[in-house]
Design an enzyme around this catalytic site. Sequence first.
Site, PDB file in Angstrom:
ATOM      1  N   GLU A 420       0.825  -1.209   0.000  1.00 28.04           N
ATOM      2  CA  GLU A 420       0.000   0.000   0.000  1.00 28.04           C
ATOM      3  C   GLU A 420       0.863   1.266   0.000  1.00 28.04           C
ATOM      4  O   GLU A 420       0.621   2.208   0.752  1.00 28.04           O
ATOM      5  CB  GLU A 420      -0.967  -0.016   1.186  1.00 28.04           C
ATOM      6  CG  GLU A 420      -1.933  -1.194   1.124  1.00 28.04           C
ATOM      7  CD  GLU A 420      -2.904  -1.262   2.298  1.00 28.04           C
ATOM      8  OE1 GLU A 420      -2.823  -0.423   3.215  1.00 28.04           O
ATOM      9  OE2 GLU A 420      -3.757  -2.164   2.292  1.00 28.04           O
ATOM     10  N   ASN A 421       1.862   1.256  -0.859  1.00 25.53           N
ATOM     11  CA  ASN A 421       2.766   2.402  -0.924  1.00 25.53           C
ATOM     12  C   ASN A 421       2.149   3.607  -1.645  1.00 25.53           C
ATOM     13  O   ASN A 421       2.804   4.638  -1.807  1.00 25.53           O
ATOM     14  CB  ASN A 421       4.082   1.996  -1.593  1.00 25.53           C
ATOM     15  CG  ASN A 421       4.763   0.870  -0.861  1.00 25.53           C
ATOM     16  OD1 ASN A 421       4.708  -0.278  -1.301  1.00 25.53           O
ATOM     17  ND2 ASN A 421       5.371   1.161   0.274  1.00 25.53           N
TER      18      ASN A 421
END
Length: 814
Positions: A420-421
């Site tokens: 979930e960058n």
Amino acid sequence: MSLKKFLLPAALLLLAFSARAQQQRLSDGWEYLRSDLGGIWEAVRPVGKGNPEASPIWEKVSLPHCVNASDAVDPDVNYYQGPAWYRRQLKLQNPYPGGRTLLHFEGAGQKTDVYVYMTKVASHTGGYDEWVADITSAADAFRKSAGFKGETPLSIRTDNSRDLEMIPSSLSDFNVYGGIYRHLHLVYVPAVSIGRLKVTPVLSNDLQKATLTVEAALYNPDGLRDATFKTVLRDPSGKVVAEKSFSAADLSQNLSVATFDIRRPKLWHTSDPQLYTVETTVTQGGQQHTEKTNTGFRNFSFVQQGPFLLNGKRLLLRGTHRHEDHAGVAAAMSDEQMRQEMILMKEMGVNFIRLGHYQQSRYILQLCDSLGMVVWEEIPWCRGGLGGPVYKEQARRMLRNMIGQHYNHPSVIIWGLGNENDWPGDFPEFDKEKIRTFMKELHDLSHQLDPSRKTAIRRCDFCKDIVDVYSPSIWAGWYRGIYTEYKASSETEMKRVNHFLHVEWGGDSHAGRHSESPDKALQQVKTGGGTDERSGDASLYGGAARVSKDGDWSESYIVNLMDWHLKEQETMPWLTGTAQWVFKDFSTPIRPDNPVPYMNQKGLVERDLTKKEAYYVFQSYWAEKPMVHIYGHSQPVRWGDAGEAKMVKVYSNCDEAELFVNGKSLGVKKRRSADFPAAGLRWNTPFNAGQNTVKVVAKKGKTTVEDQITFLYQTDKWGKPAKMQLDKIAENNGITTIQVKLLDANGVQCLDAANWVRFSLAGDGRLIDNQGTSSGSRLVQLYNGRAIIRVETGKGVNVAAVKSDGIPTVTLTL
């Protein structure tokens, strides 16, 4: 004294000592303080006749130990993030003349300082690496001092305070724990020892031949020369199949000590995980040190926009996830707790696991090897954005450590670079190009360190072209859309990348909560707008209609969602596989309003490994051993009209099943996966008002299995909740179980009630709370108008109370 003098070279922080090393697990004899000290002197100053005041007060503990064992799920406080101290005395007896005395940490969170008496000998940043502190020089110096009385004081400071230049982010959906929450070992080694073996197996395409190269990373701080090496290879039965000897004069660098050629190797597979053993002994100056590791021979590949192949044949990856988190201990899980958890997974039929979102205990990787589960393991670059040089260097270092420490495990197929960058928040700047640049750097570094494995990330679309394997966000029927959209969403996403692997799907369920109309919330949800999770979707408030916000969080709904996904996966020949999120409920600081506060409740089992109903849905699709399970073991009361036909669902991997209600057969049904729900093993029947008994007999070949449940069927209708009833329902070995029910004015149980209740206790005992389970939280939402908790009575007098807003408080003397 210089700190650098006591630190091992970075390559040797990957220590993996074998059972033959002289080592001791430092479990007992510790004192602990959950606060900071004014300095190291406060940890070591004498307490006695001349200085009787012991301030602050230290607590006796054993390792592993987590600072947040209780407060991670305390409904009334923020979990502690700050310094903590551990201290004990060491009786050092190194048997090797000129040898080294080491401390081997399997993991401590998140920053750690190590002191021998007043000397700081090591510091480490990163809560999930293994690392080693050499205490030889400091211990020798203290032994020569006037303060030495036969034992050497060891003090360790851990600190999980938030630091924006550290990973993981505090925005992550899990606790960033503190403490020495994995094993700590005292290890004696000779002057030249093996810090790590690197074993590289290469299997031929026809699976008939293999080569095995063995490299040794030496620990030789005194720069000694001239050593011999003997390497022995044993097959899975323990038989020696090859030996090699090697000599070297220069011991200053990693050495290739053996190469083996193996004909017709026994292959490692998820259904038959054959493990070879490599053992290397170094001899220098008459002293020996031996290191062991396991390895396995297997090939794997991801077909472009197609399935996953293991040893040349398709393997549908049937996966789940885990966090290192457990009721009552948080991150400080015992080996037995980890073993129980992994065996439950295997018995469910799991052959793939993503270890989210950080490097996990070495024992978990060993269990994956021996049980047969392929692994995606990742570093904790999770949410928040991208920090500066210190932040980036920690990410690089943790990637190097993860690959170095777990390189030999045949179970590992993927190194995860992030999660979930695309989620900003830790920094004022959120620059996608800078994130892409750093992701590319990590991808290249991973392949440089290990060309044999793939890289992957989950949910960062603007980086999906960088990694080898990509998982988009698909939460059909939970955060967006409805679960029948799952297959179409997956196929769309599969076509956008070369190698698609769907990790994270499912939804929350409040253990013990059931529904007679579980899919009702789907009627409110918009379809056709995507099934991905977006900003704000995880919130329980506001935004578009979604099951995560507007559904009932019942086990009844979740088994339908899981059932649909699993039957669809059998009809997707291009699918590599999936990993459901998550096997076990786990604690998180960002979900205080969940039915069990501070718990992510997407598990198939509760935080204490109690199975939810969804566990058996997976088992009915994945397990090989014959099984059968009637839905509703944790549903003591069903409800409806008199004479109304109600559905009984049976989950089984058997060919056929016969259902009996109150002794009467309702006939035999054949199992067929495409027949949703319950693969056709469902019957509609009226129940008697009051008690009912339902039994099923299922057959698979010549094997017969059975299951049975008993429940009440309530036809009385309830009105507005008006009062509570508190009862003792069980007592065993000093533990009393109490249950509260919510009733209307006429005393009818309100079976759809989800009110919050708060338990409290006065007296000689204690509530068994802060467990993060539906039956182990003093503040909890009701499940079908009831909730239970256990009390350790202390063999005395206790008064329990339950409070709920708008309802008169009730008490019970125990």
